[in-house]
Each structure stands twice: as C-alpha cells, then as structure tokens.
Write an enzyme that holds these catalytic residues in place. Structure first.
Site, short mmCIF file in Angstrom:
data_model
loop_
_atom_site.label_atom_id
_atom_site.label_comp_id
_atom_site.label_asym_id
_atom_site.label_seq_id
_atom_site.Cartn_x
_atom_site.Cartn_y
_atom_site.Cartn_z
N ARG A 1 0.84 -1.26 -0.03
CA ARG A 1 -0.09 0.09 0.06
C ARG A 1 0.84 1.17 0.11
O ARG A 1 0.45 2.40 -0.75
CB ARG A 1 -0.88 -0.11 1.14
CG ARG A 1 -1.96 1.15 1.28
CD ARG A 1 -2.99 0.87 2.31
NE ARG A 1 -3.84 1.99 2.68
CZ ARG A 1 -4.79 2.52 2.19
NH1 ARG A 1 -5.36 1.53 1.37
NH2 ARG A 1 -5.43 3.40 2.65
N ILE B 1 -7.26 7.47 -1.52
CA ILE B 1 -7.26 5.95 -1.38
C ILE B 1 -8.08 5.72 -0.17
O ILE B 1 -8.05 6.21 0.78
CB ILE B 1 -5.74 5.72 -1.33
CG1 ILE B 1 -5.69 4.10 -1.21
CG2 ILE B 1 -5.09 6.07 -0.16
CD1 ILE B 1 -4.21 3.45 -1.08
N SER B 2 -8.90 4.70 -0.54
CA SER B 2 -9.82 4.25 0.62
C SER B 2 -9.29 3.50 1.74
O SER B 2 -8.28 2.88 1.66
CB SER B 2 -10.95 3.29 -0.08
OG SER B 2 -11.54 3.79 -1.38
N GLN B 3 -10.06 3.35 2.71
CA GLN B 3 -9.59 2.84 4.15
C GLN B 3 -9.18 1.59 3.59
O GLN B 3 -10.18 0.73 2.92
CB GLN B 3 -10.60 3.19 5.07
CG GLN B 3 -10.50 2.54 6.38
CD GLN B 3 -11.92 2.31 7.37
OE1 GLN B 3 -12.73 2.26 6.76
NE2 GLN B 3 -11.51 2.66 8.54
N PRO B 4 -8.28 0.75 4.35
CA PRO B 4 -8.08 -0.43 4.13
C PRO B 4 -9.27 -1.28 4.33
O PRO B 4 -9.53 -2.53 3.41
CB PRO B 4 -6.88 -1.01 4.93
CG PRO B 4 -6.24 0.15 5.23
CD PRO B 4 -7.11 1.56 5.01
#
Ligand code: SAM
Length: 221
Positions: free
Chosen positions: A36, A62-65
């Site tokens: 990431r 970038i989206s939350q994991p």
C-alpha cells in the site's frame, strides 16, 4: 520490500481487518501482499497503513483498508473472474482485486490519476490491470460481461448501466446514498433479477458522471 512495511501490513490485517470481522482468507492474504505504501503520495508513505482514507491529489482519496477488504469480501471472488473496478484512484484496490481475480479492468474519470495509477500498478507488478479513462458509471461495455463490479465512489443509486454489464450470478458492490453518507450495498444477479443486501455504513467521495452525481465544478488539483 521493507521489513517495516511488511510488519505494518500484518498489523493492519490483524488489527483493522480480522478484528472487524473480515473472514475471507484469500482477501486477508491479498491485503497482506499488496504494498500500500507504493500507492500513496511519497510524503504520506509512513501513514500508508493507518486506519483511514488518505489524500492522493485531485481532491480524491485512497480508500480505508477496511473498506477495500469489505468490498472484496462481498464480491466473494474465487480466482477466475473478470472484475470491473470503478474509480481507480491510486490503483490500490485494483491491485488487491488483481490478487483475487483473473482479469481486472479499472476505470477512472480523472486522467492524471489514471496515468499515475497505471504507472504504479506496473511498477508494483500489476501491469495486467487494464486501466481506462472515462465515466465508469457507464461501465466498460467493450470488456463486459463482468463477474463482479466494485464501485469505489458514492452513487445516489445503482448506476443503471452496471447491472446490464454483469454476467449470470454476478455481483456489484456500491456505496449508495447522499454525497455525505452512504451504505455499502451488495447486489447479486439472479434468474429473477437483482437481489439486494445492505451492509455497513460508509463515506466515499462522489461518483461523478451520467449514472452518478453532477460535477460540482471543484478544480481537479
Ligand atoms: N479504489 C481507489 C484506490 O484504491 O485508491 C480509491 C477510489 S476513490 C475513493 C474514488 C475514485 O473514483 C476517485 O479517484 C474519483 O476520481 C473516481 N471517480 C469518481 N467518479 C467517477 C466516474 N464516474 N468514473 C470513474 N471514476 C470516478
């Protein structure tokens, strides 16, 4: 690959994903493999494994994991599927999907992000992801049908073009709601039509396009 990043990935999988109920071992393994830190701006590399979304430029994130993992788990991928990823952003979710499926097409409306994601994906070993520029709310008709579609931006409703590009038994995950708050919805194609299931509350940037929200004219920088 740095040992710190590898350790941070394990901590993310255990502390953010497994602890919150992600159970699909293929998804957990994929999230443990994808670097990431290569998909975030260099100045944010140290924050790459934080439990949240991060800015990637052009007003996008970038989206939350956890959200990436939850969407992948809902798609129930087995490995042989063709997947459409709407909203490439950094390319991170496309890389995770490429770990889980045979063929990934990803579409982004902002050219500079699509270009950067294409380069990042190639450098990280995911050159086979087909990154397109365009309005993903209309799908990618020339690569349909898809076994699964992940929409990574908030839509007021399921964009009508997407179910039409789904194969038999296919699945769509989409954050549906207002510009400010949504619910992650899973739709599964059955012989009698789409079967819908609401899941977690979420907050994504808006899907801007024919099947999404109107462009509010914010500068893309
Ligand atoms: N999954 C991405 C990642 O891993 O970095 C994050 C996606 S970000 C939350 C949402 C993305 O959707 C933004 O990059 C935005 O520009 C894009 N987007 C918004 N509307 C779109 C549309 N109609 N077609 C394609 N992309 C769109």
């Amino acid at each position: 690959m740095s040992r710190d990043a590898a350790r941070a990935r394990v901590a993310m999988v255990e502390g953010q994903l497994r602890r919150r109920g992600i159970r699909d071992e293929r998804v957990l393994a994929a999230m443990e493999r994808v670097p990431r830190e290569r998909f975030v701006p260099a100045v944010l590399a140290r924050d790459a494994y934080d439990d949240g979304a991060l800015p990637i430029g052009a007003g996008q994130t970038i989206s939350q994991p956890y959200m990436v993992a939850a969407m992948c788990e809902l798609l129930a991928l087995q490995g042989g599927e063709r997947v459409l990823d709407v909203g490439t952003g950094s390319g991170y979710a496309a890389a995770v999907l490429a770990e889980l499926a045979a063929d990934v097409v990803s579409i982004e409306r902002i050219p500079v992000l699509a270009e950067r994601a294409r380069a990042t994906l190639a450098a990280a070993g995911y050159a086979r992801v087909d990154v397109r520029v365009g309005d993903g709310s209309l799908g990618v008709a020339d690569r349909a049908p898809f076994d699964a579609i992940a929409v990574a931006a908030a839509a007021p409703d399921v964009p009508p073009a997407l179910p039409a590009q789904l194969g038999p038994g296919g699945r769509i995950v989409v954050p549906r709601g207002t510009r400010w708050s949504q619910q992650l919805v899973l739709l599964t194609a059955s012989r009698t039509g789409l079967v819908e299931r609401g899941t977690v509350a979420c907050r994504f940037v808006p899907l801007v396009g024919a099947g999404g929200f109107e462009d509010d004219g914010e500068p893309l920088s």
